[in-house]
Design a protein around this motif. Structure first.
Motif, PDB file in Angstrom:
ATOM      1  N   UNK A 182       0.803  -1.229   0.000  1.00 28.88           N
ATOM      2  CA  UNK A 182       0.000   0.000   0.000  1.00 28.88           C
ATOM      3  C   UNK A 182       0.830   1.270   0.000  1.00 28.88           C
ATOM      4  N   UNK A 183       2.104   1.173   0.362  1.00 26.56           N
ATOM      5  CA  UNK A 183       2.948   2.377   0.293  1.00 26.56           C
ATOM      6  C   UNK A 183       3.099   2.841  -1.153  1.00 26.56           C
ATOM      7  N   UNK A 184       2.893   1.909  -2.113  1.00 21.66           N
ATOM      8  CA  UNK A 184       2.995   2.316  -3.514  1.00 21.66           C
ATOM      9  C   UNK A 184       2.044   3.463  -3.824  1.00 21.66           C
ATOM     10  N   UNK A 185       0.815   3.350  -3.363  1.00 18.39           N
ATOM     11  CA  UNK A 185      -0.178   4.346  -3.758  1.00 18.39           C
ATOM     12  C   UNK A 185      -0.057   5.611  -2.918  1.00 18.39           C
ATOM     13  N   UNK A 186       0.416   5.465  -1.684  1.00 18.13           N
ATOM     14  CA  UNK A 186       0.646   6.685  -0.895  1.00 18.13           C
ATOM     15  C   UNK A 186       1.807   7.469  -1.497  1.00 18.13           C
ATOM     16  N   UNK A 187       2.842   6.742  -1.939  1.00 14.98           N
ATOM     17  CA  UNK A 187       3.954   7.426  -2.604  1.00 14.98           C
ATOM     18  C   UNK A 187       3.524   8.031  -3.928  1.00 14.98           C
ATOM     19  N   UNK A 188       2.680   7.309  -4.661  1.00 10.96           N
ATOM     20  CA  UNK A 188       2.227   7.815  -5.960  1.00 10.96           C
ATOM     21  C   UNK A 188       1.460   9.126  -5.794  1.00 10.96           C
ATOM     22  N   UNK A 189       0.565   9.161  -4.818  1.00 14.15           N
ATOM     23  CA  UNK A 189      -0.184  10.400  -4.641  1.00 14.15           C
ATOM     24  C   UNK A 189       0.734  11.538  -4.199  1.00 14.15           C
ATOM     25  N   UNK A 190       1.674  11.243  -3.307  1.00 12.22           N
ATOM     26  CA  UNK A 190       2.641  12.272  -2.911  1.00 12.22           C
ATOM     27  C   UNK A 190       3.419  12.767  -4.128  1.00 12.22           C
ATOM     28  N   UNK A 191       3.769  11.836  -5.018  1.00  5.37           N
ATOM     29  CA  UNK A 191       4.564  12.207  -6.195  1.00  5.37           C
ATOM     30  C   UNK A 191       3.757  13.060  -7.176  1.00  5.37           C
ATOM     31  N   UNK A 192       2.497  12.694  -7.430  1.00  8.73           N
ATOM     32  CA  UNK A 192       1.729  13.509  -8.374  1.00  8.73           C
ATOM     33  C   UNK A 192       1.454  14.893  -7.782  1.00  8.73           C
ATOM     34  N   UNK A 193       1.324  14.969  -6.473  1.00  8.32           N
ATOM     35  CA  UNK A 193       1.187  16.289  -5.845  1.00  8.32           C
ATOM     36  C   UNK A 193       2.457  17.104  -6.069  1.00  8.32           C
ATOM     37  N   UNK A 194       3.591  16.422  -6.004  1.00  6.63           N
ATOM     38  CA  UNK A 194       4.857  17.081  -6.298  1.00  6.63           C
ATOM     39  C   UNK A 194       4.893  17.584  -7.740  1.00  6.63           C
ATOM     40  N   UNK A 195       4.386  16.768  -8.658  1.00  4.06           N
ATOM     41  CA  UNK A 195       4.398  17.153 -10.075  1.00  4.06           C
ATOM     42  C   UNK A 195       3.505  18.376 -10.309  1.00  4.06           C
ATOM     43  N   UNK A 196       2.361  18.390  -9.628  1.00  3.53           N
ATOM     44  CA  UNK A 196       1.483  19.556  -9.752  1.00  3.53           C
ATOM     45  C   UNK A 196       2.184  20.796  -9.215  1.00  3.53           C
ATOM     46  N   UNK A 197       2.827  20.650  -8.057  1.00 11.04           N
ATOM     47  CA  UNK A 197       3.424  21.806  -7.406  1.00 11.04           C
ATOM     48  C   UNK A 197       4.677  22.300  -8.127  1.00 11.04           C
ATOM     49  N   UNK A 198       5.516  21.362  -8.573  1.00 12.33           N
ATOM     50  CA  UNK A 198       6.840  21.752  -9.070  1.00 12.33           C
ATOM     51  C   UNK A 198       6.971  21.757 -10.587  1.00 12.33           C
ATOM     52  N   UNK A 199       6.119  21.000 -11.279  1.00 10.47           N
ATOM     53  CA  UNK A 199       6.304  20.842 -12.729  1.00 10.47           C
ATOM     54  C   UNK A 199       5.045  21.195 -13.504  1.00 10.47           C
ATOM     55  N   UNK A 200       4.223  22.065 -12.939  1.00  8.26           N
ATOM     56  CA  UNK A 200       3.051  22.561 -13.668  1.00  8.26           C
ATOM     57  C   UNK A 200       2.148  21.403 -14.122  1.00  8.26           C
ATOM     58  N   UNK A 201       2.074  20.383 -13.294  1.00  8.76           N
ATOM     59  CA  UNK A 201       1.182  19.236 -13.522  1.00  8.76           C
ATOM     60  C   UNK A 201       1.540  18.424 -14.770  1.00  8.76           C
ATOM     61  N   UNK A 202       2.786  18.540 -15.228  1.00  7.58           N
ATOM     62  CA  UNK A 202       3.233  17.720 -16.360  1.00  7.58           C
ATOM     63  C   UNK A 202       4.315  16.754 -15.885  1.00  7.58           C
ATOM     64  N   UNK A 203       4.117  15.474 -16.148  1.00  7.53           N
ATOM     65  CA  UNK A 203       5.110  14.474 -15.751  1.00  7.53           C
ATOM     66  C   UNK A 203       6.446  14.835 -16.395  1.00  7.53           C
ATOM     67  N   UNK A 204       7.486  15.050 -15.582  1.00  9.53           N
ATOM     68  CA  UNK A 204       8.758  15.511 -16.169  1.00  9.53           C
ATOM     69  C   UNK A 204       9.380  14.479 -17.124  1.00  9.53           C
TER      70      UNK A 204
END
Length: 358
Positions: free
Chosen positions: A91-113
DNA sequence: AAGGCGGGGCG
DNA sequence: CGCCCAGCCTT
């Protein structure tokens, strides 16, 4: 850089061509292959970690339906995200995934780098996922070495290193860097994995059907069955618990949330106590002291055995009819059967929940 | 480098 | 039963 690469002596252009031609002809029709949306590719790669394709398919459909875009997942309620993952494990996979997509929204204008270092630094993105997403979604010539790739290449190139060791992956990454097609890295990487899933299987590989048989050193020496070399052995610990199914007169139950870290983190369960902490004939006073709840009667439900990769759970399920329930901490809830349905439960406790429905 | 972290299916 | 699966993180 040291020049200690293993000798890759096969006909590389021919190998690429044979592999990619086979892949384009024979690849399975999978939902994450409908398009190259980096978000969808990313979700699929996380789900596929240590998980078979057939298991993932229904979860992928439901997950994408609930969270169709990176932004949707970033904004979603964490409990609902965990619920969407219920039964899939790790289950840590999905908690990490959500944390990561939040990072992408915040740092990369919501585009997967597209940058390997930027993407690889996101939470839950290791060397495999980094290469897989960048090659499949963006066509980058990056290695994506998973268990399939190590098995396939150990046989083709006769690599005898122990794939259980961490540093061995680097050997295979170097091999892929020499082999990979720069015209079609996506088909090359997926072709290696598809070959491992369909033909070059762990047991009884279908060498007679293999599109790259002529390149395979293990086959030519007849030792494909003894590769890859893998030493790690698992020893499981036995753990026994009483599971306290405390029910009141309204048909409500106490559920508690597991800690934020460790096994089944943040999942919900019926309260558990290790059997060595309390003897069975003292359960009633234990419940009184621990939960301040008075049991009217105690019954045994069907015991549940559950096997993890590293632990065996022996669950002795105790149903206590209680006059009145009360919560004894913030991580507890008093819930009806209907309400429990919306909470993420590990499979072991789903088995218990199903008994209550009957 | 080694161990924790799920769950299912196979021989 | 043990092994494997489109691995990653922590120690």
């Amino acid at each position: 850089m040291k020049n200690n690469q293993l000798p890759v002596t096969i006909n590389i252009p021919q190998f690429r061509h044979d592999l990619i031609t086979w892949f384009e002809q024979e690849q399975r029709d999978l939902p994450w292959r409908e398009n190259q949306d980096p978000y969808r590719v990313w979700v699929s790669e996380i789900m596929l970690q240590q998980t078979k394709v057939e298991t993932v398919i229904p979860y992928f459909h439901r997950f994408i339906q609930s969270f169709p875009t990176l932004e949707a997942l970033a904004e979603a309620d964490e409990q609902q995200v965990l619920k969407a993952w219920e039964g899939l494990g790790y289950y840590s996979r999905v908690r990490n995934l959500q944390a990561a997509v939040r990072e992408v929204v915040a740092d990369y204008n919501a585009k997967v780098p597209e940058d390997a270092e930027q993407f690889g630094n996101l939470k839950g993105v290791g060397p495999y996922t980094q290469g897989a997403v960048l090659s499949i979604a963006y066509g980058k010539a990056e290695p994506a070495v998973d268990g399939n790739v190590m098995r396939v290449l150990s046989r083709i190139l006769l690599i005898q290193e122990d794939i259980a060791k961490a540093k061995t992956r680097k050997i295979f990454e170097q091999a892929v860097r020499q082999l990979i097609s720069h015209e079609n890295p996506s088909a090359f990487n997926q072709g290696l994995m598809e070959l491992g899933a369909l033909i070059c299987t762990p047991r009884n590989p279908s060498c007679l059907l293999c599109p790259v048989q002529v390149h395979c050193k293990a086959y030519s020496e007849g030792i494909q069955h003894s590769l890859p070399v893998k030493t790690k052995k698992t020893k499981q610990k036995d753990e026994a618990y009483y599971v306290l199914v405390m029910e009141d007169k309204d048909g409500k139950y106490i559920l508690e949330q597991r800690p934020n870290e460790g096994l089944l983190a943040q999942m919900w369960q019926f309260p558990m106590v290790a059997t060595k902490e309390v003897s069975e004939n003292l359960l009633e006073p234990y419940i009184m002291e621990r939960y301040q709840i008075n049991c009217q009667s105690i019954d045994q439900l069907q015991p549940v055995k559950h096997i993890f990769s590293h632990i065996k759970w022996d669950l002795n399920v105790i149903k206590c009819r209680c006059d009145k329930l009360r919560v004894s901490g913030p991580a507890q809830q008093i819930l009806s059967l209907d309400e429990i349905e919306s909470y993420p439960l590990p499979v072991s406790h789903q088995k218990i929940y199903k008994q209550l429905l009957q």
